[in-house]
Enzyme design. Structure first.
Site, PDB file in Angstrom:
ATOM      1  N   HIS A  71      -3.381  -4.968  16.457  1.00  0.00           N
ATOM      2  CA  HIS A  71      -4.100  -5.755  15.411  1.00  0.00           C
ATOM      3  C   HIS A  71      -5.613  -5.952  15.847  1.00  0.00           C
ATOM      4  O   HIS A  71      -6.354  -6.501  15.211  1.00  0.00           O
ATOM      5  CB  HIS A  71      -3.408  -7.136  14.972  1.00  0.00           C
ATOM      6  CG  HIS A  71      -2.395  -7.064  14.010  1.00  0.00           C
ATOM      7  ND1 HIS A  71      -0.957  -6.826  14.676  1.00  0.00           N
ATOM      8  CD2 HIS A  71      -2.178  -6.968  12.757  1.00  0.00           C
ATOM      9  CE1 HIS A  71      -0.154  -6.758  13.487  1.00  0.00           C
ATOM     10  NE2 HIS A  71      -0.869  -6.708  12.637  1.00  0.00           N
ATOM     11  N   HIS A  79       3.947   1.556   2.240  1.00  0.00           N
ATOM     12  CA  HIS A  79       5.322   0.724   1.655  1.00  0.00           C
ATOM     13  C   HIS A  79       6.170   1.670   0.702  1.00  0.00           C
ATOM     14  O   HIS A  79       7.295   1.966   0.784  1.00  0.00           O
ATOM     15  CB  HIS A  79       5.099  -0.536   1.136  1.00  0.00           C
ATOM     16  CG  HIS A  79       3.969  -1.396   2.133  1.00  0.00           C
ATOM     17  ND1 HIS A  79       2.837  -2.034   1.907  1.00  0.00           N
ATOM     18  CD2 HIS A  79       4.570  -1.986   3.220  1.00  0.00           C
ATOM     19  CE1 HIS A  79       2.418  -2.761   2.892  1.00  0.00           C
ATOM     20  NE2 HIS A  79       3.638  -2.976   3.580  1.00  0.00           N
ATOM     21  N   HIS A  88       0.878  -1.085  -0.041  1.00  0.00           N
ATOM     22  CA  HIS A  88       0.163  -0.052   0.039  1.00  0.00           C
ATOM     23  C   HIS A  88       0.976   1.103   0.108  1.00  0.00           C
ATOM     24  O   HIS A  88       1.988   1.284   0.029  1.00  0.00           O
ATOM     25  CB  HIS A  88      -1.118  -0.002   1.260  1.00  0.00           C
ATOM     26  CG  HIS A  88      -0.272  -0.146   2.498  1.00  0.00           C
ATOM     27  ND1 HIS A  88       0.452   0.825   2.990  1.00  0.00           N
ATOM     28  CD2 HIS A  88      -0.538  -0.886   3.594  1.00  0.00           C
ATOM     29  CE1 HIS A  88       0.738   0.469   4.301  1.00  0.00           C
ATOM     30  NE2 HIS A  88       0.320  -0.492   4.768  1.00  0.00           N
ATOM     31  N   CYS A 117       1.768  -9.509  14.447  1.00  0.00           N
ATOM     32  CA  CYS A 117       3.213  -8.968  14.677  1.00  0.00           C
ATOM     33  C   CYS A 117       4.349  -9.933  14.608  1.00  0.00           C
ATOM     34  O   CYS A 117       5.430  -9.444  14.490  1.00  0.00           O
ATOM     35  CB  CYS A 117       3.009  -8.370  16.015  1.00  0.00           C
ATOM     36  SG  CYS A 117       2.064  -7.061  16.209  1.00  0.00           S
ATOM     37  N   CYS A 157      -4.079  -8.114  20.803  1.00  0.00           N
ATOM     38  CA  CYS A 157      -3.108  -7.205  20.620  1.00  0.00           C
ATOM     39  C   CYS A 157      -3.448  -5.910  20.320  1.00  0.00           C
ATOM     40  O   CYS A 157      -4.714  -5.569  19.580  1.00  0.00           O
ATOM     41  CB  CYS A 157      -2.146  -7.764  19.071  1.00  0.00           C
ATOM     42  SG  CYS A 157      -1.091  -6.775  18.385  1.00  0.00           S
ATOM     43  N   CYS A 185       1.434 -12.633  19.169  1.00  0.00           N
ATOM     44  CA  CYS A 185       0.472 -12.292  18.084  1.00  0.00           C
ATOM     45  C   CYS A 185       1.257 -12.806  16.750  1.00  0.00           C
ATOM     46  O   CYS A 185       2.097 -12.336  16.445  1.00  0.00           O
ATOM     47  CB  CYS A 185       0.419 -10.734  18.256  1.00  0.00           C
ATOM     48  SG  CYS A 185      -0.496  -9.906  16.686  1.00  0.00           S
ATOM     49  N   LYS A 211      -4.531   4.855  10.982  1.00  0.00           N
ATOM     50  CA  LYS A 211      -3.243   4.249  10.422  1.00  0.00           C
ATOM     51  C   LYS A 211      -3.727   3.310   9.047  1.00  0.00           C
ATOM     52  O   LYS A 211      -4.794   2.741   9.463  1.00  0.00           O
ATOM     53  CB  LYS A 211      -2.297   3.659  11.475  1.00  0.00           C
ATOM     54  CG  LYS A 211      -1.175   3.038  10.989  1.00  0.00           C
ATOM     55  CD  LYS A 211      -0.549   2.167  12.054  1.00  0.00           C
ATOM     56  CE  LYS A 211       0.775   1.695  11.337  1.00  0.00           C
ATOM     57  NZ  LYS A 211       0.752   0.301  11.049  1.00  0.00           N
ATOM     58  N   LYS A 214      -4.602  -2.938   5.560  1.00  0.00           N
ATOM     59  CA  LYS A 214      -5.350  -3.548   4.678  1.00  0.00           C
ATOM     60  C   LYS A 214      -6.681  -4.171   5.488  1.00  0.00           C
ATOM     61  O   LYS A 214      -7.663  -4.335   4.941  1.00  0.00           O
ATOM     62  CB  LYS A 214      -4.844  -4.805   4.139  1.00  0.00           C
ATOM     63  CG  LYS A 214      -3.865  -4.410   2.955  1.00  0.00           C
ATOM     64  CD  LYS A 214      -4.572  -3.988   1.748  1.00  0.00           C
ATOM     65  CE  LYS A 214      -3.632  -3.560   0.833  1.00  0.00           C
ATOM     66  NZ  LYS A 214      -4.435  -2.836  -0.503  1.00  0.00           N
TER      67      LYS A 214
END
Length: 524
Positions: free
Chosen positions: A158, A24, A21, A133, A155, A130, A305, A308
């Site tokens: 997430h 990156h 995305h 992570c 988490c 997790c 933030k 996806k």
């Protein structure tokens, strides 16, 4: 950094479990711009990017898609991650994949070396893990679940339930490096930047470090622990080592000595791995710690933030298909203070594209070249006597070049672009003030017209060089249109730290027609 020094810079290696995305892309173009700048300044530059392909998350994704983990990562890297580099015009020197033999063998060598030095021991481990992570979570990142996950520990990053894992593992004696790390941060205040990131890491380490579980025995998708085939090396240890294995650790001492240590640019969510665990691992192996770790902020979309799972991820091609790769690079690197969080919006992108790229820079280039064609048959005229106004432009160019190079040294790409943009604004103001179209009406003003158009053309020469690391495609077109490739050689060969000198574009150079560098975008 003095010209000719080594400048080795890395992106994080990306986890290719999903498609890239714009976050990156942001990290990648930032590192590419820093590398291009240093490369063009004559520094011995090396840019590394790549993919982190082991771990439980990848194993599960492959199983869900009915293929082997290797088939799964091959498909993702080929279809999504290699094309990203082309889409964003990235000139990386190497691309490492953690499933490559050159990496796997050297990781085993490194882990064996720190085992032999007494920094690894066997132990039992029980902790909340997790998978997202790929990390055993510290207390600060464990929260109580809500809704469907009520009564479970989840988490904080997430928002997914954590798994209680109980394994016999090998541990790295991270706790032994607390004082050495604090000493590193104290004696090298620039080791972690920006300062907010540094403060966070210092306070984390001061709170005490626990030894790190560095192997897993519950699954086999990873690099085998060399002295115990029942275990694979923890994915983060494997991943961090890419920065050393890619430049010859354990295999090519000459290359390693030439390149290492590196500068790492990372998102702030993986700062601790890079600023705590990684330097400690290097200390344990008797190697130099990195030159520095720079943590940039998050890209926020609609205040969240990007991810996806929350549908805020935007593919880079959604932007480049409309605005082009240069606009993508320019927007993210100039609109966000590098090191802080930044918000993305289509409206802001469209507005900056129009105001700064199309009207500001693009229009300046088009009209300068058009006037040289119209009034001097396409030949850059010689400057006559300079007035105070002309000399002020020359000073702006020299000051901007110096300020931009200093900003790049601080990893502040946004400040470098702002410095260079003072030339764009100065030249636009200069043309408005001097009205070459009015001067052209009277033959007596011919010498003045020559000076004005030489000043504009030479200012564009400096802009093409200074902006080439940021917007390589548009500056390459401008360079050809100015006739500079014939007169001065290729744009990439122009010494960047000399770009602010005046009078480098020779009078008598023939210009060529220039199509709009940043055409109107209808759908914006």
């Amino acid at each position: 950094m003095t010209s000719g020094g080594s400048f080795y810079i890395t992106t994080p290696i990306y986890y290719p479990s999903d498609v890239p995305h714009i976050g990156h892309g942001y990290t990648t173009v930032a590192v590419d711009t820093l590398a291009r700048w240093h490369r063009q300044a004559g520094d011995d530059t090396w840019m590394l990017t790549g993919t982190d392909e082991h771990g439980q998350k990848m194993l599960r994704a492959a199983a869900a898609n009915g293929v082997t983990p290797q088939e799964w990562v091959d498909k993702l890297v080929t279809e999504s991650w290699f094309p990203l580099l082309t889409t964003l015009d990235v000139a990386n020197d190497d691309f490492i994949r953690t499933t490559q033999q050159r990496h796997e063998e050297r990781v085993q060598q490194f882990v064996q070396a720190i085992y032999d030095r007494g920094y690894i021991y066997a132990g039992e481990y029980e902790a909340l893990y997790c998978v997202g992570c790929e990390e055993f979570k510290p207390e600060s990142e464990i929260v109580d679940g809500t809704g469907a996950f009520e009564g479970l520990k989840v988490c904080a990053i997430h928002s997914k339930p954590l798994e209680l894992l109980q394994e016999k593992n090998y541990f790295f004696k991270l706790s032994e490096f607390q004082d050495k790390l604090l000493e590193l941060y104290r004696t090298q205040p620039d080791f972690i930047r920006p300062e907010s990131a540094r403060n966070e890491v210092v306070s984390f380490v001061k709170n005490g470090l626990k030894d790190l579980s560095i192997s897993r025995s519950a699954f086999d998708w990873g690099i085998q622990v060399p002295w115990d085939e029942r275990h694979v090396i923890y994915v983060w240890v494997d991943a961090l080592l890419n920065y050393a294995t890619a430049v010859g650790y354990g295999n090519d001492a000459e290359q390693f000595d030439r390149r290492w240590p590196a500068y790492h640019v990372v998102g702030k969510d993986i700062l601790r791995f890079h600023a705590v665990i990684w330097p400690a691992m290097l200390m344990a192996a008797g190697l130099e710690v990195p030159r520095g770790v720079f943590a940039h902020g998050w890209l926020l979309v609609g205040g969240e933030k990007m991810s996806k799972s929350k549908l805020t991820g935007i593919a880079p091609t959604e932007i480049t298909d409309v605005f082009g790769s240069d606009a993508y690079r320019f927007y993210f690197l100039s609109a966000i203070a590098f090191g802080q969080d930044g918000s993305f919006s289509w409206e802001d992108l469209a507005a900056r594209y129009q105001a700064e790229l199309a009207n500001g820079f693009g229009n300046l280039a088009s009209r300068t070249i058009a006037m040289i064609e119209r009034y001097f048959d396409g030949v850059v005229p010689a400057a006559g006597e300079y007035t105070d106004g002309d000399l002020a432009v020359q000073k702006t160019v020299a000051d901007a070049a110096r300020a931009a190079d200093a900003a790049i040294e601080r990893f502040r790409i946004d400040e470098a672009i702002a410095a260079v943009w003072t030339i764009v604004d100065a030249l636009n103001g200069y043309i408005t003030e001097n009205e070459p179209w009015a001067l052209a009406k009277d033959a007596e003003n011919r010498a003045r017209l020559s000076t004005v158009l030489y000043t504009a053309a030479e200012g564009l020469r400096a802009l093409a060089v200074l902006l080439s690391p940021v917007i390589p495609a548009a500056t390459a077109k401008l360079w050809v249109a100015l006739g500079a490739d014939g007169a001065l050689g290729a744009l990439v060969d122009q010494p960047l730290r000399e770009a602010g000198a005046w009078g480098l574009l020779p009078a008598g150079t023939t210009v060529q027609q220039l199509a709009p560098l940043f055409p109107r975008v209808e759908s914006a």
